[in-house]
Write an enzyme that holds these catalytic residues in place. Structure first.
Site, PDB file in Angstrom:
ATOM      1  N   HIS A 285      45.563 171.097  24.066  1.00  0.00           N
ATOM      2  CA  HIS A 285      44.736 169.891  23.929  1.00  0.00           C
ATOM      3  C   HIS A 285      43.325 170.404  23.684  1.00  0.00           C
ATOM      4  CE1 HIS A 285      47.767 167.311  26.430  1.00  0.00           C
ATOM      5  NE2 HIS A 285      48.293 167.831  25.344  1.00  0.00           N
TER       6      HIS A 285
ATOM      7  N   HIS B  51      46.066 164.600  19.646  1.00  0.00           N
ATOM      8  CA  HIS B  51      45.000 165.398  20.260  1.00  0.00           C
ATOM      9  C   HIS B  51      44.696 166.537  19.302  1.00  0.00           C
ATOM     10  CE1 HIS B  51      48.083 168.401  21.428  1.00  0.00           C
ATOM     11  NE2 HIS B  51      48.804 167.387  21.865  1.00  0.00           N
TER      12      HIS B  51
ATOM     13  N   TYR C 157      60.130 155.825  25.317  1.00  0.00           N
ATOM     14  CA  TYR C 157      60.841 156.330  26.504  1.00  0.00           C
ATOM     15  C   TYR C 157      61.354 155.126  27.288  1.00  0.00           C
ATOM     16  CZ  TYR C 157      57.557 159.892  24.984  1.00  0.00           C
ATOM     17  OH  TYR C 157      56.815 160.750  24.212  1.00  0.00           O
TER      18      TYR C 157
ATOM     19  N   HIS D  61      56.085 165.155  30.544  1.00  0.00           N
ATOM     20  CA  HIS D  61      55.842 166.591  30.732  1.00  0.00           C
ATOM     21  C   HIS D  61      56.832 167.182  31.723  1.00  0.00           C
ATOM     22  CE1 HIS D  61      51.406 166.439  29.175  1.00  0.00           C
ATOM     23  NE2 HIS D  61      52.307 166.347  28.212  1.00  0.00           N
TER      24      HIS D  61
ATOM     25  N   ASP E 216      52.113 173.072  18.621  1.00  0.00           N
ATOM     26  CA  ASP E 216      52.578 172.035  19.557  1.00  0.00           C
ATOM     27  C   ASP E 216      53.563 171.159  18.786  1.00  0.00           C
ATOM     28  OD1 ASP E 216      52.933 170.265  21.585  1.00  0.00           O
ATOM     29  OD2 ASP E 216      50.905 169.442  21.561  1.00  0.00           O
TER      30      ASP E 216
ATOM     31  N   ARG F 201      60.592 161.696  21.244  1.00  0.00           N
ATOM     32  CA  ARG F 201      59.229 161.991  20.768  1.00  0.00           C
ATOM     33  C   ARG F 201      59.365 162.912  19.559  1.00  0.00           C
ATOM     34  NH1 ARG F 201      57.098 163.430  25.206  1.00  0.00           N
ATOM     35  NH2 ARG F 201      57.104 165.703  25.228  1.00  0.00           N
TER      36      ARG F 201
ATOM     37  N   ASP G 254      59.853 170.026  23.569  1.00  0.00           N
ATOM     38  CA  ASP G 254      58.434 170.114  23.209  1.00  0.00           C
ATOM     39  C   ASP G 254      57.999 171.536  23.501  1.00  0.00           C
ATOM     40  OD1 ASP G 254      55.649 169.950  23.118  1.00  0.00           O
ATOM     41  OD2 ASP G 254      55.541 168.002  24.105  1.00  0.00           O
TER      42      ASP G 254
ATOM     43  N   GLU H  78      52.206 162.443  17.472  1.00  0.00           N
ATOM     44  CA  GLU H  78      53.379 162.535  18.354  1.00  0.00           C
ATOM     45  C   GLU H  78      53.700 161.226  19.065  1.00  0.00           C
ATOM     46  OE1 GLU H  78      52.738 164.788  22.000  1.00  0.00           O
ATOM     47  OE2 GLU H  78      50.736 165.336  21.344  1.00  0.00           O
TER      48      GLU H  78
ATOM     49  N   ASP I 125      49.378 189.153  46.798  1.00  0.00           N
ATOM     50  CA  ASP I 125      48.593 190.059  45.956  1.00  0.00           C
ATOM     51  C   ASP I 125      48.971 189.964  44.479  1.00  0.00           C
ATOM     52  OD1 ASP I 125      51.069 191.087  46.194  1.00  0.00           O
ATOM     53  OD2 ASP I 125      50.459 193.065  46.899  1.00  0.00           O
TER      54      ASP I 125
ATOM     55  N   HIS J 215      51.499 156.776  25.878  1.00  0.00           N
ATOM     56  CA  HIS J 215      50.540 157.893  25.782  1.00  0.00           C
ATOM     57  C   HIS J 215      49.858 157.809  24.431  1.00  0.00           C
ATOM     58  CE1 HIS J 215      53.310 160.081  23.071  1.00  0.00           C
ATOM     59  NE2 HIS J 215      54.284 159.790  23.927  1.00  0.00           N
TER      60      HIS J 215
ATOM     61  N   GLU K  74      56.829 165.256  17.141  1.00  0.00           N
ATOM     62  CA  GLU K  74      55.445 165.744  17.102  1.00  0.00           C
ATOM     63  C   GLU K  74      55.280 166.803  16.029  1.00  0.00           C
ATOM     64  OE1 GLU K  74      54.203 167.831  20.679  1.00  0.00           O
ATOM     65  OE2 GLU K  74      52.105 167.442  20.199  1.00  0.00           O
TER      66      GLU K  74
HETATM   67  N1  GLY Z   1      52.856 169.372  24.217  1.00  0.00           N
HETATM   68  C1  GLY Z   1      52.412 168.705  25.356  1.00  0.00           C
HETATM   69  C2  GLY Z   1      51.354 167.695  25.101  1.00  0.00           C
HETATM   70  O1  GLY Z   1      50.876 167.531  24.022  1.00  0.00           O
HETATM   71  O2  GLY Z   1      50.922 167.033  26.020  1.00  0.00           O
HETATM   72 MN    MN Z   2      51.034 167.450  21.986  1.00  0.00          MN
END
Ligand code: GLY
Ligand code: MN
Length: 472
Positions: free
Chosen positions: A391, A384, A412, A280, A308, A429, A297, A408, A69, A380, A431
């Site tokens: 995103h 974005h 890796y 992630h 972000d 990374r 991040d 960003e 619930d 990647h 960003e």
């Molecule tokens: N901050 C996570 C991403 O941009 O995917």
């Molecule tokens: Mn990002």
């Protein structure tokens, strides 16, 4: 049943569905929410994109069950929120291109919302109800959601009816004739008579609008980013190699919340050592080792808009020689990416610029043999859009003033990679959040150090966090 048991049972029965969606109270307490004029202006801008004789229908997000619930914290559908500012579930917005006569009304918009229910509200928190939607959000024609089928809207008379793709994760509250399930089903029933649908075109309209931030939106986005930068800086001063990933998460999220952010805008990523190579990673359970690199991040959400920001930090305050070499490549790649954030450039310009740096430099180090292999370690996209969603919606065409995008790049190198093992388990990374302008790009998160020397200097400073965290 004893009196006590009866009371307990009453408590749990009434608590059936602990829905965490008390966001309407923000209209009582927060003074810097976007105004009703802002939302009316967004609907006007949307109307300007609509073809003649068309109508568009938007739905609130469904509530989602966590277990038994208990529901997840409610989060509004961003298109619905962008056009209405309404934070509650079980609601529907209808926007007409032209004014239409419905019954005695002559209007170009209608909204259907939950009604107020004092006994429910004493459990779940206040709802705006039709009166609140009128006064706080400025709609003139507001109905209770159970009234949808009583308002005679003839969808057949329009050349085009826009509506989003129907979701299949809406639950049916059998006791509520105005819940989202009923709204969607009733609308579908009426739609059977309509020949055409086009959710793709509707998405394009929303991307076109949402990718260019207004000055009101920028005010909130800047605030989210400022809060995030302050919390990241504080964390850098507090970071210590005896800590754990979850302690870092606790500290940075404390830094967001204590400055007025409602939530993190997305699950906080705290990846140390081997976890720095997982894009992630959100488990956040590992204890640091002395020479770990940490990818952090994390972004605060403020009144719906999210930052972000990623920084990669040596947990002991000093980058190792190898970490520093990789760090500087990512840093230079990011600088090249940011430089390419110019109006008129293709969206991918930043990615191309960053990838070029990474490819060239990894080849010089012998980590790859051919620049084309760079995507083995940088796998990647670089950017974005950013806004109501982390995103965010956008067309991914040419950059234009008012776009806010991330830059960003990352490298890796997981353990076992096909290169000298001195590079293994280094993930980096960096960003930042970039506003496209008529001139040079503005780094909205530029107040937070990202250069390796600056980071080391900041990490030498004392934090106000007293560390009760070290385990004996
Ligand atoms: N901050 C996570 C991403 O941009 O995917
Ligand atoms: Mn990002």
């Amino acid at each position: 049943m004893s009196q006590k048991l009866r009371l307990i049972s009453l408590f749990f029965c009434s608590l059936s569905a602990l829905a965490l969606h008390g966001q309407s109270d923000r209209y009582r307490y927060d003074r810097d929410l976007l105004s009703k004029e802002f939302y009316a202006g967004r609907r006007e801008a949307f109307r300007a994109l609509m073809p003649d004789s068309s109508v568009a229908v938007f739905f609130a997000n469904p509530e989602r069950n966590r277990s038994n619930d208990v529901d997840f914290q409610y989060s509004q559908d961003p298109d619905f929120y962008y056009l209405s500012g309404h934070p509650e579930p079980n609601a529907m917005l209808i926007v007409f291109k032209e004014k239409v006569r419905i019954d005695t009304m002559l209007t170009n918009e209608l909204i259907f919302v939950q009604e107020r229910n004092p006994s429910k509200e004493s459990w779940t928190g206040r709802r705006l109800g039709p009166a609140g939607v009128r006064s706080f959000l400025g709609f003139s024609n507001v109905f209770v959601n159970t009234q949808f089928m009583e308002v005679p809207i003839n969808f057949n008379r329009f050349k085009k009816v826009f509506y989003p793709e129907f979701r299949d994760d809406i639950r049916d509250d059998k006791n509520d004739k105005g819940d989202l399930f009923s709204l969607v089903n009733n609308f579908r029933m009426l739609l059977k008579r309509v020949p055409e649908k086009d959710s793709y075109e509707l998405r394009q309209f929303m991307c076109r609008l949402r990718e260019v931030k207004t000055s009101e939106e920028m005010h909130l986005l800047r605030k989210a980013i400022q809060i995030s930068c302050q919390a990241h800086a504080e964390l850098m001063r507090a970071l210590d190699s005896t800590m754990t990933e979850y302690q870092v998460q606790a500290m940075i999220e404390y830094g967001f919340k204590v400055r007025g952010s409602e939530y993190p805008g997305y699950p906080t990523i705290v990846g140390s050592g081997e976890n720095s190579c997982i894009l992630h990673y959100i488990e956040n359970r590992r204890s640091f080792r002395k020479n770990d690199i940490l990818v952090l991040d994390a972004g605060a959400e403020y009144h719906g808009y999210t930052a972000d920001i990623t920084r990669s930090l040596p947990v002991n305050g000093k980058f190792s020689a190898e970490q520093r070499i990789i760090y500087d490549i990512v840093y230079d790649a990011q600088m090249a990416g940011i430089k390419a954030c110019l109006k008129g450039n293709e969206f991918r310009a930043a990615h191309k610029a960053a990838m070029e740096v990474v490819g060239r430099r990894l080849k010089q180090l012998g980590i790859i043999k051919d620049e084309k292999e760079a995507n083995r370690y940088f796998f990647h996209g670089t950017s974005h859009y950013l806004g109501l969603d982390v995103h965010d919606a956008g067309l991914y065409g040419k950059l234009q003033p008012g776009n806010v995008i991330t830059v960003e790049p990352g490298i890796y190198i997981p353990g076992g990679s096909d290169c000298d093992k001195k590079w293994w388990n280094i993930g980096i990374r960096i960003e930042d959040d970039i506003l496209i302008t008529n001139g040079a790009p503005e780094n909205l998160s530029g107040s937070l150090p990202s250069n390796a020397d600056e980071i080391e200097r900041l990490m030498e400073k004392k934090s106000f966090f007293v560390m009760p965290l070290k385990e004996k």
